[in-house]
Motif scaffolding. Structure first.
Motif, mmCIF file in Angstrom:
data_model
loop_
_atom_site.group_PDB
_atom_site.id
_atom_site.type_symbol
_atom_site.label_atom_id
_atom_site.label_comp_id
_atom_site.label_asym_id
_atom_site.label_seq_id
_atom_site.Cartn_x
_atom_site.Cartn_y
_atom_site.Cartn_z
ATOM 1 N N ASP A 419 0.694 -1.369 0.181
ATOM 2 C CA ASP A 419 -0.087 0.069 0.217
ATOM 3 C C ASP A 419 1.131 1.057 0.097
ATOM 4 O OD1 ASP A 419 -2.093 1.919 -0.058
ATOM 5 O OD2 ASP A 419 -3.370 0.405 1.922
ATOM 6 N N ASP A 420 0.327 2.384 0.367
ATOM 7 C CA ASP A 420 1.316 3.254 -0.508
ATOM 8 C C ASP A 420 1.429 3.616 1.106
ATOM 9 O OD1 ASP A 420 1.988 5.853 -0.957
ATOM 10 O OD2 ASP A 420 0.480 6.907 -1.468
ATOM 11 N N THR A 421 2.726 3.751 1.337
ATOM 12 C CA THR A 421 3.714 4.593 2.823
ATOM 13 C C THR A 421 3.252 5.307 2.231
ATOM 14 O OG1 THR A 421 5.091 3.460 2.558
ATOM 15 C CG2 THR A 421 3.016 2.931 3.657
ATOM 16 N N GLU A 422 3.686 6.430 1.554
ATOM 17 C CA GLU A 422 4.354 7.775 1.645
ATOM 18 C C GLU A 422 5.150 7.395 1.257
ATOM 19 O OE1 GLU A 422 2.304 10.476 4.424
ATOM 20 O OE2 GLU A 422 0.345 10.072 3.448
ATOM 21 N N GLY A 423 6.433 6.495 0.370
ATOM 22 C CA GLY A 423 7.865 6.383 0.592
ATOM 23 C C GLY A 423 8.293 6.485 1.993
ATOM 24 N N LEU A 424 7.719 6.309 3.202
ATOM 25 C CA LEU A 424 8.303 5.830 3.773
ATOM 26 C C LEU A 424 8.588 4.231 4.490
ATOM 27 C CD1 LEU A 424 6.938 7.798 6.678
ATOM 28 C CD2 LEU A 424 9.071 8.128 5.618
ATOM 29 N N GLU A 425 9.201 3.796 5.246
ATOM 30 C CA GLU A 425 9.132 2.200 5.236
ATOM 31 C C GLU A 425 7.780 2.209 6.656
ATOM 32 O OE1 GLU A 425 10.805 -0.281 5.273
ATOM 33 O OE2 GLU A 425 12.573 0.658 3.828
ATOM 34 N N PHE A 426 7.074 0.711 6.596
ATOM 35 C CA PHE A 426 5.952 0.567 7.093
ATOM 36 C C PHE A 426 5.942 1.299 8.792
ATOM 37 C CE2 PHE A 426 2.608 -1.625 9.739
ATOM 38 C CZ PHE A 426 1.689 -0.544 9.048
ATOM 39 N N GLN A 427 6.981 1.406 9.588
ATOM 40 C CA GLN A 427 6.388 0.694 10.488
ATOM 41 C C GLN A 427 6.826 3.171 11.214
ATOM 42 O OE1 GLN A 427 7.269 -1.175 13.764
ATOM 43 N NE2 GLN A 427 5.320 -2.172 12.176
ATOM 44 N N GLU A 428 7.983 3.391 10.426
ATOM 45 C CA GLU A 428 8.081 4.725 10.399
ATOM 46 C C GLU A 428 6.613 5.084 9.871
ATOM 47 O OE1 GLU A 428 10.959 8.410 8.508
ATOM 48 O OE2 GLU A 428 11.173 6.820 7.600
ATOM 49 N N TYR A 429 5.714 4.948 8.907
ATOM 50 C CA TYR A 429 4.896 5.361 8.965
ATOM 51 C C TYR A 429 3.491 5.283 9.740
ATOM 52 C CZ TYR A 429 0.281 6.086 6.154
ATOM 53 O OH TYR A 429 -0.764 5.279 5.451
ATOM 54 N N ALA A 430 3.502 3.987 10.320
ATOM 55 C CA ALA A 430 2.716 4.000 11.686
ATOM 56 C C ALA A 430 2.849 4.618 12.021
ATOM 57 C CB ALA A 430 2.779 2.528 11.604
ATOM 58 N N LYS A 431 3.929 4.500 13.225
ATOM 59 C CA LYS A 431 4.273 5.496 13.678
ATOM 60 C C LYS A 431 4.340 7.038 13.672
ATOM 61 C CE LYS A 431 8.342 6.565 17.628
ATOM 62 N NZ LYS A 431 9.350 5.530 17.787
ATOM 63 N N GLU A 432 4.320 7.017 12.774
ATOM 64 C CA GLU A 432 4.199 8.729 12.573
ATOM 65 C C GLU A 432 2.317 9.645 12.187
ATOM 66 O OE1 GLU A 432 5.703 10.775 9.201
ATOM 67 O OE2 GLU A 432 7.685 10.578 9.333
ATOM 68 N N TYR A 433 1.856 8.497 11.886
ATOM 69 C CA TYR A 433 0.138 8.452 11.983
ATOM 70 C C TYR A 433 -0.105 8.417 12.991
ATOM 71 C CZ TYR A 433 -5.094 6.865 9.848
ATOM 72 O OH TYR A 433 -6.046 7.016 10.544
ATOM 73 N N ILE A 434 0.197 7.123 14.367
ATOM 74 C CA ILE A 434 -0.039 7.621 15.682
ATOM 75 C C ILE A 434 0.547 8.638 16.536
ATOM 76 C CG2 ILE A 434 1.696 6.542 16.464
ATOM 77 C CD1 ILE A 434 -1.882 5.652 17.338
ATOM 78 N N GLU A 435 1.698 9.283 16.068
ATOM 79 C CA GLU A 435 2.091 10.393 16.677
ATOM 80 C C GLU A 435 0.967 11.846 16.678
ATOM 81 O OE1 GLU A 435 6.254 11.033 15.383
ATOM 82 O OE2 GLU A 435 6.367 10.043 17.862
ATOM 83 N N GLU A 436 0.733 11.535 15.527
ATOM 84 C CA GLU A 436 -0.379 12.786 14.714
ATOM 85 C C GLU A 436 -1.680 12.054 15.664
ATOM 86 O OE1 GLU A 436 -2.299 14.050 10.276
ATOM 87 O OE2 GLU A 436 -0.672 13.521 10.271
ATOM 88 N N GLY A 437 -2.005 11.387 15.054
ATOM 89 C CA GLY A 437 -3.871 11.288 15.432
ATOM 90 C C GLY A 437 -3.282 11.593 17.237
ATOM 91 N N LEU A 438 -2.302 10.985 18.289
ATOM 92 C CA LEU A 438 -2.550 11.099 19.691
ATOM 93 C C LEU A 438 -2.574 12.441 20.426
ATOM 94 C CD1 LEU A 438 -0.947 8.219 19.769
ATOM 95 C CD2 LEU A 438 -3.381 8.388 21.082
ATOM 96 N N VAL A 439 -1.935 13.151 19.283
ATOM 97 C CA VAL A 439 -1.735 14.691 20.094
ATOM 98 C C VAL A 439 -2.879 15.526 19.481
ATOM 99 C CG1 VAL A 439 -0.911 17.293 19.150
ATOM 100 C CG2 VAL A 439 0.411 15.088 19.053
ATOM 101 N N GLY A 440 -3.927 15.181 18.638
ATOM 102 C CA GLY A 440 -5.818 15.204 18.461
ATOM 103 C C GLY A 440 -6.206 14.867 19.152
ATOM 104 N N LEU A 441 -5.990 13.760 19.695
ATOM 105 C CA LEU A 441 -6.847 13.091 20.589
ATOM 106 C C LEU A 441 -6.361 13.915 21.824
ATOM 107 C CD1 LEU A 441 -7.202 9.316 18.787
ATOM 108 C CD2 LEU A 441 -9.612 11.251 19.082
ATOM 109 N N THR A 442 -4.805 13.503 21.970
ATOM 110 C CA THR A 442 -5.374 14.414 23.319
ATOM 111 C C THR A 442 -5.203 15.483 24.088
ATOM 112 O OG1 THR A 442 -3.038 12.860 23.819
ATOM 113 C CG2 THR A 442 -2.684 14.394 25.539
ATOM 114 N N GLN A 443 -5.504 16.316 23.028
ATOM 115 C CA GLN A 443 -5.353 17.709 23.703
ATOM 116 C C GLN A 443 -6.936 18.103 22.896
ATOM 117 O OE1 GLN A 443 -3.637 19.804 19.979
ATOM 118 N NE2 GLN A 443 -1.979 20.209 21.204
ATOM 119 N N ALA A 444 -8.157 16.792 22.467
ATOM 120 C CA ALA A 444 -9.485 16.910 22.655
ATOM 121 C C ALA A 444 -10.401 16.736 23.854
ATOM 122 C CB ALA A 444 -10.014 16.063 21.524
#
Length: 520
Positions: A419-444
């Protein structure tokens, strides 16, 4: 007149003979094709304790219909020429067993492979919280993006992730796969049907898959497909439909030893000498406009469970369990801040189950890769082995080795997906995704609690770093930057509940990813 009759009779006889010859020739050709000899070959391998795949020599391969046998060479390779018709191949070697036990062949092939295991040694894979969502239901558009904004799961990539793990399992060939719930995003019937079809691929390789529902899987009012800016309701499943779809995964009368009448709990013996009790703690009968996240045992189900543990122990069985919700707190204060992730009355129930003889329960739900333990006053120990979600970083799964009353637990991760992981290794892609998501969820979450914006920005990095470390398992406070260490220590020392929870996450003494457990 007689002559004409005789002539017509002869002509009729000639026609019959010609047709018969044509049919015989046709049958003969088909039969020759069917009985044509062909060659087959393959390899028989064993995975060592270090993970190395090696060939097994001197394995005898027997054929049901073809004369003679063949044996594997030093590297586990074998070959058989002039195989007849459709045949069944059975590998045999003293003190070894093979997966699958037999394989059927009907044409030339060079990949008729088997996996070898020592007698008494079993491999079990544990995958949790698949949250499968078929891309055809819509993974783009305003409505889908709105959903993702309040979620931390890799839903759009869920199909590619599931296919990746299945390919890995087809190579490793565990004896059993356990899945403690949340097979689908939100209980969509089409997604359940497709997940069951994926399991069929493993079953063809001789792998048995067992499931139990999660809070997302049944009677879910959030079962939708996405069309532009619209979320359109689609069919979910009832408890009976769930059992029907996953009939081959624990709900067949030919498979289970017992089935609870009042839930989707069941008992099987997946490996010789070990009973698995799949425990349904979900509250899908109470779902309204939203599904109930929290879990509890029905009184009758709990009594049924206790009876089965006692029965198993009286017969000398090792008794293990599988359920969606946690059976033990995984950090201090979990049931204060996140009570819906640990089963109701967990403290008493976990003690009862441990004292009855259940030693290990595989759980999911919280999306963290964590192991919690509880020792009762009688000295009995219970392990809650929680496996993180495939669609949440680090997308882990467990590989267990069961042998001589020892359970060796190892953690693997999804490394790549198609699948498209925006040029990143999957683990790196997944970590960036969770970091971004948790920032929004935590702040909310902090904002909803009335925390001032300045403090939200101050606290968010410490909270996000702690949660990600918890998802990874084996948290090490020394790996956290000094700024966030200071924040957590200060909060904890002041008696702040959030600080106490974060401190507990980082100061977890249990080993989470790789451990060996002695079973009674």
């Amino acid at each position: 007149m007689v002559f004409n009759k005789f002539k017509r009779a002869n002509i009729f006889l000639i026609i019959v003979i010609v047709i018969s010859l044509f049919l015989l020739v046709g049958c003969s050709d088909d039969n020759n094709d069917h009985l044509e000899n062909y060659n087959v070959s393959g390899r028989i391998t064993y995975v060592t304790e270090t993970g190395e795949k090696v060939g097994i020599k001197d394995v005898t391969l027997k054929f049901d219909h073809t004369d003679g046998i063949t044996t594997t060479d030093q590297d586990g390779n074998w070959k058989k020429n002039k195989v007849k018709d459709t045949d069944v191949i059975t590998p045999v070697k003293d003190n070894w067993r093979f997966i699958p036990e037999t394989r059927m062949v009907s044409q030339e092939s060079s990949s008729v492979d088997f996996v070898a295991r020592r007698e008494g040694e079993y491999k079990i894979a544990v995958l949790s919280d698949l949250h499968y969502f078929d891309p055809s239901l819509g993974i783009e558009g305003a409505a889908f993006e709105e959903y993702l904004a309040q979620d931390r799961k890799l839903i759009a990539e869920s199909q590619a992730i599931l296919e990746s793990i299945l390919e890995s399992l087809k190579k490793d060939i565990p004896d059993v796969v356990l899945i403690p719930g949340d097979l689908t995003k939100d209980g969509e019937k089409i997604n359940h049907e497709q997940v069951a079809n994926y399991f069929t691929e493993l079953e063809k390789q001789g792998v048995q898959v067992y499931v139990i529902p999660g809070n997302h899987d049944i009677n879910n009012p959030h079962a939708v497909r996405y069309e532009g800016d619209q979320a359109v309701q689609i069919d979910t499943v009832t408890a009976d439909e769930f059992a029907s779809i996953y009939q081959k995964n624990g709900y067949s009368e030919d498979e289970y030893l017992a089935r609870d009448e009042n839930s989707l709990s069941y008992l099987v013996e997946p490996i010789q000498g070990a009973w698995l009790i799949a425990m349904d703690t979900c509250r899908y009968d109470e779902n309204g406009e939203d599904p109930v996240t929290a879990g509890k045992f029905k009184a009758s189900t709990l009594e049924w469970l206790k009876e089965k543990i006692q029965e198993g122990k009286s017969k000398g069985k090792t008794v293990i369990g599988m359920m969606h919700h946690g059976i033990i707190e995984h950090f201090s204060g979990q049931t204060v801040l996140f009570e819906e992730y640990v089963v109701q009355d967990w403290d008493n129930i976990s003690q009862e189950l441990a004292d009855l003889g259940m030693e290990v329960i595989f759980t999911g739900h919280y999306h963290a890769n964590d192991i919690a333990t509880k020792t009762t006053d009688r000295g009995n120990k219970l392990y809650d082995i929680e496996t993180g979600s495939l669609v949440t970083y680090p997308s882990p799964y467990r590989i267990l080795t069961f042998s001589n009353n020892k359970l060796k637990v190892e953690t693997n991760k999804i490394i790549e997906i198609n699948d498209d992981t925006e040029g990143l290794e999957f683990q790196e892609y997944a970590k960036e995704y969770i970091e971004e998501g948790l920032v929004g969820l935590t702040q909310a979450m902090l904002n909803a609690d009335g925390v001032p914006q300045e403090k939200i920005e101050f606290l968010t990095p410490a909270i996000v770093s702690s949660l990600i470390a918890h998802y990874e398992g084996d948290e090490d406070f020394n790996n956290l930057d000094t700024r966030n260490q200071g924040i957590i220590k200060s909060l904890k020392d002041s008696g702040d509940s959030t600080g106490i929870v974060l401190w507990s996450i980082w100061n977890d003494d249990s080993v989470d990813n790789n451990i060996e457990i002695d079973l009674k």
